[in-house]
Design an enzyme around this catalytic site. Structure first.
Site, PDB file in Angstrom:
ATOM      1  N   SER A 202       0.555  -1.360  -0.122  1.00  0.00           N
ATOM      2  CA  SER A 202       0.262  -0.128  -0.239  1.00  0.00           C
ATOM      3  C   SER A 202       0.571   1.196  -0.075  1.00  0.00           C
ATOM      4  O   SER A 202       0.710   2.247  -0.461  1.00  0.00           O
ATOM      5  CB  SER A 202      -1.020   0.089   1.115  1.00  0.00           C
ATOM      6  OG  SER A 202      -2.215  -1.336   0.560  1.00  0.00           O
ATOM      7  N   HIS A 254       0.396   3.676   4.981  1.00  0.00           N
ATOM      8  CA  HIS A 254      -0.547   5.282   2.987  1.00  0.00           C
ATOM      9  C   HIS A 254       0.368   6.133   3.629  1.00  0.00           C
ATOM     10  O   HIS A 254       0.243   7.000   1.757  1.00  0.00           O
ATOM     11  CB  HIS A 254      -1.717   4.971   3.485  1.00  0.00           C
ATOM     12  CG  HIS A 254      -2.447   3.916   3.331  1.00  0.00           C
ATOM     13  ND1 HIS A 254      -3.400   3.525   3.966  1.00  0.00           N
ATOM     14  CD2 HIS A 254      -1.951   2.476   2.921  1.00  0.00           C
ATOM     15  CE1 HIS A 254      -4.085   2.225   3.839  1.00  0.00           C
ATOM     16  NE2 HIS A 254      -2.632   1.496   2.875  1.00  0.00           N
TER      17      HIS A 254
END
Length: 395
Positions: A202, A254
């Site tokens: 991610s 993230h």
């Protein structure tokens, strides 16, 4: 305007107005022979290389991003093979898959392996990074995934975004953007989340998103409909970051990946301005009054600032992590960036911890958090089985 040669039908005559001695009353007109006009010479061929077809930016064939997707998928299959749920766990999901079957939903709702298997395969474990000098986990964790749902979501996003970037900028720059962004995401995650393991690409995916945003900004003058593109991209980024406030989602990875990719985009994805490109491929007879610089001033300023910030940020973060710094001690509210507690879920995602005692075939397990205990009869239980029983007791 092109110059037009005289028509062949035209006849030039000369008039002699003098009178002759034989007859002074007569005017004589003497036509003059005129040679037919010579045909216009054919234009000389242009010297080789004087005109070049203008191809502003090269298009690349994308192969590295699909290769990354295949690599992540292969690693997941290998992880499930190593996991071997039927042998190491009391119960499994999709038992028809044999040793590739999944852990129970209570233990892993993403249809994947156990946390012990992920740890064995190279998941990000801050304790091992700091105290056992396993810094390589900052890279290996981005090639592991917690389950089928996790893998599919990341790989779909990487294909959609990564292929477009690789077509525009080539495999070298996009490959570096992917790996360094994944490292930046792992680094920020390790500084804030130190009680659980972390896996997933991610951070690298958000790095590609950040790179797209900075590429749009630094190459602003060459785009049409730039405001619409900027709005769409910002909405996509905000929505994906907002999902990160749910429990069991590592939003620090993230955020770290996005910030790293955003800064790297100003360094890796810079384009020359059109004026310089047109000037470079202009005919050799063309001599502009003032030559165009390759890059605009704001592009150069962003390039320098971003390079300095990214080098300083990654260096300081890595040194702080290796010295055992917990970033939560310096930012009391930052944990809300990764999870916001509500009446429907809790943000207490600490790994289940239990105490165990073995008396012959009798295994006593007691959860450290809620005091629940259970007695199980099994001989030589594996660590994975004990962890599964502990998770059930503490949930």
């Amino acid at each position: 305007m092109a110059e037009v040669p005289p028509s062949p039908q035209e006849v030039h005559i000369r008039v002699n107005s003098k009178r002759t001695s034989s007859n002074s009353n007569n005017n004589t007109v003497h036509p003059v022979e005129v040679a037919p006009p010579a045909p216009a010479p054919a234009p000389a061929p242009a010297p080789a290389g004087s005109f070049i077809e203008v191809k502003h930016y090269k298009k690349w064939f994308p192969w590295l991003i699909p290769l990354f997707v295949v690599a992540n998928t292969v690693v997941f299959v290998i992880t499930m093979y190593v996991n071997n749920c039927p042998k190491n766990s009391a119960s499994c999901i999709a038992t028809f898959l044999g040793r590739f079957s999944f852990q129970p939903f209570k233990e892993n709702p993403l249809l994947g392996p156990s946390s012990l298997t992920l740890q064995k395969m190279g998941a990000l474990d801050v304790d091992r990074v700091v105290h056992r000098h396993q810094g390589w986990r900052l890279i290996t964790c981005m090639w592991l995934h917690g389950g089928v749902f996790h893998l599919l979501a990341n790989m779909l996003g990487i294909l959609i975004i990564g292929i477009r970037l690789e077509q525009e900028f080539g495999f070298v720059l996009v490959g570096l953007l992917f790996v360094i962004s994944g490292f930046g995401g792992s680094l920020l995650s390790a500084l804030f989340i130190q009680s659980n393991i972390s896996v997933g690409a991610s951070g690298a995916l958000f790095g590609l998103l950040g790179g797209m945003l900075s590429e749009l900004i630094t190459n602003w003058s060459i785009y049409d409909n730039k405001l619409a593109a900027l709005f769409t991209l910002v909405v996509i980024i905000v929505v994906n970051l907002a999902v990160g406030i749910l429990p069991h989602v590592d939003n620090f990875a993230h955020i770290g990946g996005f910030l790293t990719g955003f800064l790297l985009g100003f360094v890796f994805l810079i384009r020359p301005q059109f004026g310089w490109v047109n000037q470079r491929y202009a005919p050799i007879q063309y001599s502009p009054g003032r030559s165009k610089p390759k890059f605009k001033k704001y592009q150069c300023i962003l390039w320098v600032l971003s390079l300095v910030i990214i080098i300083a940020g990654l260096s300081v973060g890595l040194v702080a992590l290796l010295h055992g710094v917990d970033a939560n001690d310096h930012c009391s509210w930052c944990h809300y960036l990764s999870c916001v507690p509500t009446s429907k879920w809790s943000c207490n995602t600490k790994a289940a911890s239990c105490s165990t005692t073995q008396l012959g075939n009798q295994l006593n397990v007691t959860c450290s958090s809620n005091g629940k205990s259970g007695v199980y009869y099994m001989q030589n239980p594996t660590d994975s089985k004990i962890q599964q029983l502990c998770t059930q007791l503490c949930s």
